[in-house]
Scaffold this motif. Structure first.
Motif, PDB file in Angstrom:
ATOM      1  N   ILE A  83     -82.880 -58.571  10.368  1.00  0.00           N
ATOM      2  CA  ILE A  83     -82.262 -58.943  11.649  1.00  0.00           C
ATOM      3  C   ILE A  83     -81.621 -60.327  11.547  1.00  0.00           C
ATOM      4  O   ILE A  83     -80.492 -60.551  12.021  1.00  0.00           O
ATOM      5  CB  ILE A  83     -83.315 -58.900  12.770  1.00  0.00           C
ATOM      6  N   ILE A  84     -82.341 -61.282  10.913  1.00  0.00           N
ATOM      7  CA  ILE A  84     -81.788 -62.629  10.743  1.00  0.00           C
ATOM      8  C   ILE A  84     -80.508 -62.586   9.917  1.00  0.00           C
ATOM      9  O   ILE A  84     -79.503 -63.236  10.237  1.00  0.00           O
ATOM     10  CB  ILE A  84     -82.834 -63.550  10.089  1.00  0.00           C
ATOM     11  N   ALA A  85     -80.565 -61.811   8.836  1.00  0.00           N
ATOM     12  CA  ALA A  85     -79.375 -61.695   7.987  1.00  0.00           C
ATOM     13  C   ALA A  85     -78.216 -61.082   8.761  1.00  0.00           C
ATOM     14  O   ALA A  85     -77.055 -61.504   8.622  1.00  0.00           O
ATOM     15  CB  ALA A  85     -79.702 -60.850   6.756  1.00  0.00           C
ATOM     16  N   TRP A  86     -78.506 -60.094   9.605  1.00  0.00           N
ATOM     17  CA  TRP A  86     -77.458 -59.436  10.381  1.00  0.00           C
ATOM     18  C   TRP A  86     -76.857 -60.379  11.425  1.00  0.00           C
ATOM     19  O   TRP A  86     -75.658 -60.345  11.701  1.00  0.00           O
ATOM     20  CB  TRP A  86     -78.030 -58.196  11.057  1.00  0.00           C
ATOM     21  N   LEU A  87     -77.693 -61.253  12.004  1.00  0.00           N
ATOM     22  CA  LEU A  87     -77.216 -62.163  13.034  1.00  0.00           C
ATOM     23  C   LEU A  87     -76.352 -63.278  12.465  1.00  0.00           C
ATOM     24  O   LEU A  87     -75.365 -63.691  13.080  1.00  0.00           O
ATOM     25  CB  LEU A  87     -78.405 -62.763  13.795  1.00  0.00           C
ATOM     26  N   TYR A  88     -76.724 -63.792  11.292  1.00  0.00           N
ATOM     27  CA  TYR A  88     -76.037 -64.965  10.746  1.00  0.00           C
ATOM     28  C   TYR A  88     -75.085 -64.635   9.592  1.00  0.00           C
ATOM     29  O   TYR A  88     -74.286 -65.475   9.200  1.00  0.00           O
ATOM     30  CB  TYR A  88     -77.063 -65.999  10.264  1.00  0.00           C
ATOM     31  N   GLY A  89     -75.187 -63.444   9.022  1.00  0.00           N
ATOM     32  CA  GLY A  89     -74.315 -63.087   7.916  1.00  0.00           C
ATOM     33  C   GLY A  89     -72.942 -62.642   8.387  1.00  0.00           C
ATOM     34  O   GLY A  89     -72.756 -62.230   9.534  1.00  0.00           O
ATOM     35  N   ASP A  90     -71.996 -62.747   7.525  1.00  0.00           N
ATOM     36  CA  ASP A  90     -70.628 -62.334   7.826  1.00  0.00           C
ATOM     37  C   ASP A  90     -70.080 -61.565   6.628  1.00  0.00           C
ATOM     38  O   ASP A  90     -69.476 -62.151   5.725  1.00  0.00           O
ATOM     39  CB  ASP A  90     -69.747 -63.546   8.122  1.00  0.00           C
ATOM     40  N   PRO A  91     -70.293 -60.250   6.580  1.00  0.00           N
ATOM     41  CA  PRO A  91     -69.838 -59.474   5.416  1.00  0.00           C
ATOM     42  C   PRO A  91     -68.329 -59.358   5.317  1.00  0.00           C
ATOM     43  O   PRO A  91     -67.823 -58.810   4.340  1.00  0.00           O
ATOM     44  CB  PRO A  91     -70.481 -58.105   5.647  1.00  0.00           C
ATOM     45  N   LEU A 150     -76.511 -58.769   0.957  1.00  0.00           N
ATOM     46  CA  LEU A 150     -75.109 -59.117   1.233  1.00  0.00           C
ATOM     47  C   LEU A 150     -74.999 -60.020   2.452  1.00  0.00           C
ATOM     48  O   LEU A 150     -74.299 -61.042   2.421  1.00  0.00           O
ATOM     49  CB  LEU A 150     -74.302 -57.836   1.441  1.00  0.00           C
ATOM     50  N   TYR A 151     -75.707 -59.677   3.523  1.00  0.00           N
ATOM     51  CA  TYR A 151     -75.646 -60.489   4.735  1.00  0.00           C
ATOM     52  C   TYR A 151     -76.264 -61.868   4.509  1.00  0.00           C
ATOM     53  O   TYR A 151     -75.769 -62.874   5.023  1.00  0.00           O
ATOM     54  CB  TYR A 151     -76.351 -59.778   5.888  1.00  0.00           C
ATOM     55  N   LEU A 152     -77.362 -61.928   3.752  1.00  0.00           N
ATOM     56  CA  LEU A 152     -77.968 -63.226   3.460  1.00  0.00           C
ATOM     57  C   LEU A 152     -77.031 -64.095   2.637  1.00  0.00           C
ATOM     58  O   LEU A 152     -76.926 -65.311   2.857  1.00  0.00           O
ATOM     59  CB  LEU A 152     -79.290 -63.032   2.716  1.00  0.00           C
ATOM     60  N   THR A 203     -73.911 -64.232   2.659  1.00  0.00           N
ATOM     61  CA  THR A 203     -72.734 -64.682   3.414  1.00  0.00           C
ATOM     62  C   THR A 203     -73.133 -65.290   4.754  1.00  0.00           C
ATOM     63  O   THR A 203     -72.349 -65.261   5.704  1.00  0.00           O
ATOM     64  CB  THR A 203     -71.781 -63.500   3.656  1.00  0.00           C
ATOM     65  N   SER A 204     -74.346 -65.826   4.837  1.00  0.00           N
ATOM     66  CA  SER A 204     -74.842 -66.327   6.122  1.00  0.00           C
ATOM     67  C   SER A 204     -74.382 -67.746   6.412  1.00  0.00           C
ATOM     68  O   SER A 204     -74.505 -68.203   7.546  1.00  0.00           O
ATOM     69  CB  SER A 204     -76.376 -66.278   6.147  1.00  0.00           C
ATOM     70  N   GLY A 205     -73.870 -68.477   5.429  1.00  0.00           N
ATOM     71  CA  GLY A 205     -73.409 -69.837   5.658  1.00  0.00           C
ATOM     72  C   GLY A 205     -71.908 -69.899   5.839  1.00  0.00           C
ATOM     73  O   GLY A 205     -71.171 -68.985   5.459  1.00  0.00           O
ATOM     74  N   ALA A 206     -71.441 -71.014   6.418  1.00  0.00           N
ATOM     75  CA  ALA A 206     -69.999 -71.202   6.572  1.00  0.00           C
ATOM     76  C   ALA A 206     -69.380 -71.487   5.207  1.00  0.00           C
ATOM     77  O   ALA A 206     -69.975 -72.172   4.374  1.00  0.00           O
ATOM     78  CB  ALA A 206     -69.724 -72.357   7.529  1.00  0.00           C
ATOM     79  N   ASP A 252     -75.143 -74.449   2.475  1.00  0.00           N
ATOM     80  CA  ASP A 252     -76.582 -74.247   2.315  1.00  0.00           C
ATOM     81  C   ASP A 252     -77.382 -75.402   2.905  1.00  0.00           C
ATOM     82  O   ASP A 252     -78.506 -75.664   2.483  1.00  0.00           O
ATOM     83  CB  ASP A 252     -76.928 -74.089   0.826  1.00  0.00           C
ATOM     84  N   GLU A 253     -76.816 -76.111   3.882  1.00  0.00           N
ATOM     85  CA  GLU A 253     -77.476 -77.295   4.428  1.00  0.00           C
ATOM     86  C   GLU A 253     -78.265 -77.006   5.694  1.00  0.00           C
ATOM     87  O   GLU A 253     -79.063 -77.820   6.122  1.00  0.00           O
ATOM     88  CB  GLU A 253     -76.430 -78.382   4.705  1.00  0.00           C
ATOM     89  N   GLY A 254     -78.058 -75.854   6.342  1.00  0.00           N
ATOM     90  CA  GLY A 254     -78.815 -75.523   7.543  1.00  0.00           C
ATOM     91  C   GLY A 254     -80.222 -75.051   7.203  1.00  0.00           C
ATOM     92  O   GLY A 254     -80.581 -74.829   6.041  1.00  0.00           O
ATOM     93  N   LEU A 255     -81.050 -74.895   8.229  1.00  0.00           N
ATOM     94  CA  LEU A 255     -82.435 -74.449   8.027  1.00  0.00           C
ATOM     95  C   LEU A 255     -82.465 -73.072   7.384  1.00  0.00           C
ATOM     96  O   LEU A 255     -83.227 -72.830   6.437  1.00  0.00           O
ATOM     97  CB  LEU A 255     -83.169 -74.429   9.376  1.00  0.00           C
TER      98      LEU A 255
END
Length: 712
Positions: free
Chosen positions: A54-62, A384-386, A388-391, A440-443
């Motif tokens: 769920i976390i990966a889906w919320l923050y990832g951008d495939p 994949l979602y993990l 691509t989770s950062g900007a 990779d600087e966020g929590l």
């Protein structure tokens, strides 16, 4: 006294033999949940796995992977680039020399060259011929950087080329996953085309000539892939037919084993002895031929040319001795263990009958395959979602560090691709703003690596659990067959579904326990492979030897754990005890009958190997004759001449046939193992009297000189 009389003469004192239980008539139905702590732990891990997803889906951008991006970082085909789904590369050769391979893979082939979103990929050859004319007449606006308007720009054609705002040449391309890649079928015409362009600088002409072959070599694999895809598109119904034939042949082979197993086993044994006999004769013939020659191994010494050693008498004498000793061992084994070979054959025949009475078991590998596929898909999507989770982070990179003041642009200066221009990197005309990595600087981003590790470990545990669930389910079904006194009338209704529900209701914890042990060993093996890969260049011979020993030991440990788990799941399916007790009872039972275990295992492996060879080889040969056109079909249904590579459907059918045969034979192998453990328990529990009758088949009782005294 009766116990000693009925015990196997090969048995050792490993634990107590199973005691007679008048209430035991097959898999116990009155059972309770086992290994509850491990069950709770497994459920918590699954819950955590869902949270990670769920976390990966919320923050990832495939979209970073699914859609190509232009030089400004905008996605092609969506947002303001809607209607322009393809990305066009000004100089695709720079992608091959880019060192940022991982970033390129994650970012959709992002490479240090100008990229623009286009509605259609160019289909023709084109090269800039007029460097003195107007930009609007020299270039194609749709293929230029959107920041320049050719009709209103004050830049000259040469300045536009130097700033890489428009391409100075391009070749026919085709869209592959939204990327305009060269059309390899037309690349051979590039040298002829550009050699005819007037006023083309000689250095540029030579560069184009040299780069043509590089492009052809780089994208030849893509062209082959397109041709293979075309072959699959035209031949898929016949490939599917070949797989159906392999399924029917596998099923027929297993069902006929009840009649053909003795003949096939003895033919295979005689064939093995015959091959050994021929080897002995051939070695003696070669030995006699070199008898008169004076060359010996001592005269040759050490050489890397191994064929030289085959021309000496000592080599063939050594081969003769080795093959003769092996032949003698096999012959003595067959003579002294013939009774156990007969037991193995009888169990194989009984397994064929069991499969024939429960045909639904042959379809259960599909359930396991679907569940494993779900695990693999969930793991891949989560990873994949993990990832691509950062900007995305962009930095200035100089394509040519020796040009101007480009040495200071080494990827440390961040930039914005939307606003980057030549003034952003003064003194370095080859500077580009390209993608480097994800933030990779966020929590969350700081813990991406830990989440990926959790994703991998949970994936391994889930896959091992699914496989364990299948083994325990099949074991419960086949055990209910063996302990049915009158077959098939006493076989319970729906034995497979009953075993599946019983396993899920009571033994999730035990299966998770066994799967966890196997997962830990596999993690250690993966870590060893990773350490070996990272330190290989710095390892000395002693370290390499130690690493090789460690990998070998853990490989053997994994094989042993799989063997122990498999038999433990059989005992769990029958008696409903926890994993540790079941593993101990199974291990001691096998150790009390170790000779029978070895003989049955080798005979079964030999027979199933021959079966796989028969199925895969037969279907592969049939597909070869069909797809190569040697077996033509009437009419225009299918023509082999339409295939680019007729061997690809053949390889596909062969691999698919192997997987199908492996799935069917894995069920059969599980059946043999289950019946074997039940047979050993039957020998220890019962003595053939009216109160304690044997459950084994009449053929097995005949081989062991046993009988049920109360039977008619």
């Amino acid at each position: 006294m009766g116990k000693k009389k009925d015990s196997d003469p090969d048995s050792k004192e490993y634990g107590e033999a199973a005691q007679f239980d008048p209430t035991f008539h097959g898999p116990i139905h009155n059972r309770s949940c086992t290994d509850i702590i491990c069950c709770v732990l497994f459920m918590l891990v699954i819950l955590g796995y869902m949270v990670v997803g769920i976390i990966a889906w919320l923050y990832g951008d495939p979209r970073h992977v699914l859609y190509p991006r232009n030089s400004t970082g905008s996605f092609c085909g969506i947002d303001h680039n809607k209607g322009k789904p393809n990305v066009f590369y000004f100089d695709l050769l720079q992608c091959a020399t880019s060192t940022n391979v991982i970033a390129a893979a994650l970012n959709g082939l992002q490479c240090p060259t100008t990229q623009v979103c286009v509605s259609e990929c160019p289909k023709i050859f084109w090269g800039l011929t007029d460097y003195l004319g107007l930009p609007a007449a020299a270039f194609n606006q749709s293929l230029c950087n959107p920041s320049i308007n050719l009709t209103t720009t004050t830049l000259s054609v040469t300045e536009i080329v130097d700033k890489e705002l428009c391409p100075f040449f391009y070749t026919p391309t085709t869209s592959v996953l939204g990327r305009c890649l060269p059309d390899v079928t037309a690349l051979g015409q590039i040298p002829d085309y550009f050699s005819e362009i007037p006023n083309l600088p000689p250095s540029l002409n030579a560069s184009l000539m040299n780069s043509t072959q590089d492009v052809v070599n780089s994208f030849n694999a893509k062209d082959v892939g397109v041709r293979i895809f075309e072959d699959f598109a035209s031949a898929w119904p016949w490939i599917l037919l070949g797989l159906v034939i392999s399924m029917l042949v596998s099923m027929l082979f297993l069902l006929l084993l009840r009649f053909t197993a003795p003949v096939m086993v003895w033919l295979l044994i005689l064939g093995l002895l015959g091959a050994g006999g021929y080897g002995i004769w051939h070695c003696y013939w070669e030995y006699d031929n070199y008898k008169t020659r004076a060359v010996s191994i001592t005269d040759i010494g050490f050489t890397t040319n191994l064929e030289v050693y085959l021309q000496t008498q000592e080599t063939w004498l050594a081969f003769l001795i080795i093959i003769a000793v092996a032949e003698a061992i096999i012959l003595l084994t067959v003579i002294f263990l013939r009774k156990r070979i007969l037991i193995a054959i009888a169990l194989i025949q009984e397994a064929s009958r069991a499969v024939g009475h429960m045909m639904s078991t042959l379809l259960y590998p599909l359930v396991t395959f679907v569940l494993v596929l779900v695990c693999v898909a969930y793991w891949g999507i989560t990873a994949l979602y993990l990832a691509t989770s950062g900007a995305p982070i962009y930095r200035v990179v100089a394509l040519n560090v020796s040009q101007g003041d480009c040495e200071r642009y080494n990827g440390t200066q961040e930039c914005d691709p939307l606003n980057f221009n030549s003034s952003s990197a003064p003194g370095c005309p080859s500077a580009r703003c390209i993608f480097i990595r994800y933030n990779d600087e966020g929590l969350l981003q700081r813990n991406i690596f830990n989440l990926q590790i959790y994703n991998a470990v949970a994936f391994l545990w889930c896959v091992n659990f699914v496989i364990a669930l299948g083994q325990c389910t099949l074991a419960g079904a086949f055990a209910s067959y063996y302990w049915a006194f009158s077959k098939p009338s006493d076989i319970p209704y729906f034995p497979l579904s009953s075993a599946f529900i019983r396993t899920l209701r009571y033994h999730v914890g035990s299966l998770a326990f066994g799967a966890l042990i196997l997962t830990l060993v596999q993690i250690v093996r993966i870590l060893l492979e990773y350490i070996d890969h990272k330190t290989r260049s710095a390892q000395n011979p002693c370290a390499r030897f130690l690493m090789c020993c460690l990998k070998c030991c853990f490989w053997c440990l994994e094989k042993f754990i799989k063997f122990l788990n498999r038999n433990a799941y059989i005992m769990i399916a029958v008696y409903g005890k926890n994993f540790c007790v079941s593993a101990k009872n199974a291990f001691f039972l096998l150790m009390r009958n170790i000779i029978r275990v070895v003989v049955l295992d080798k005979v079964t492996d030999l027979l199933l190997f021959f079966g796989k060879l028969l199925v895969v080889g037969g279907v592969a040969v049939l597909s070869f004759f069909f797809f190569s056109g040697r077996i033509p079909l009437p009419g225009e249904t299918f023509r082999s001449e339409n295939l680019n590579y007729y061997w690809m459907p053949i390889i596909t059918v062969a691999i698919g046939s192997y997987l199908i045969a492996h799935g069917f034979f894995s069920v059969y192998n599980m059946c043999v193992d289950t019946l074997f453990l039940c047979f050993l328990e039957d020998l220890e529990r019962n003595d053939g009297s009216q109160e304690r009758p044997y459950y084994m088949s009449k053929n097995l009782m005949k081989i062991l000189n046993k009988s049920n005294k109360g039977a008619k």
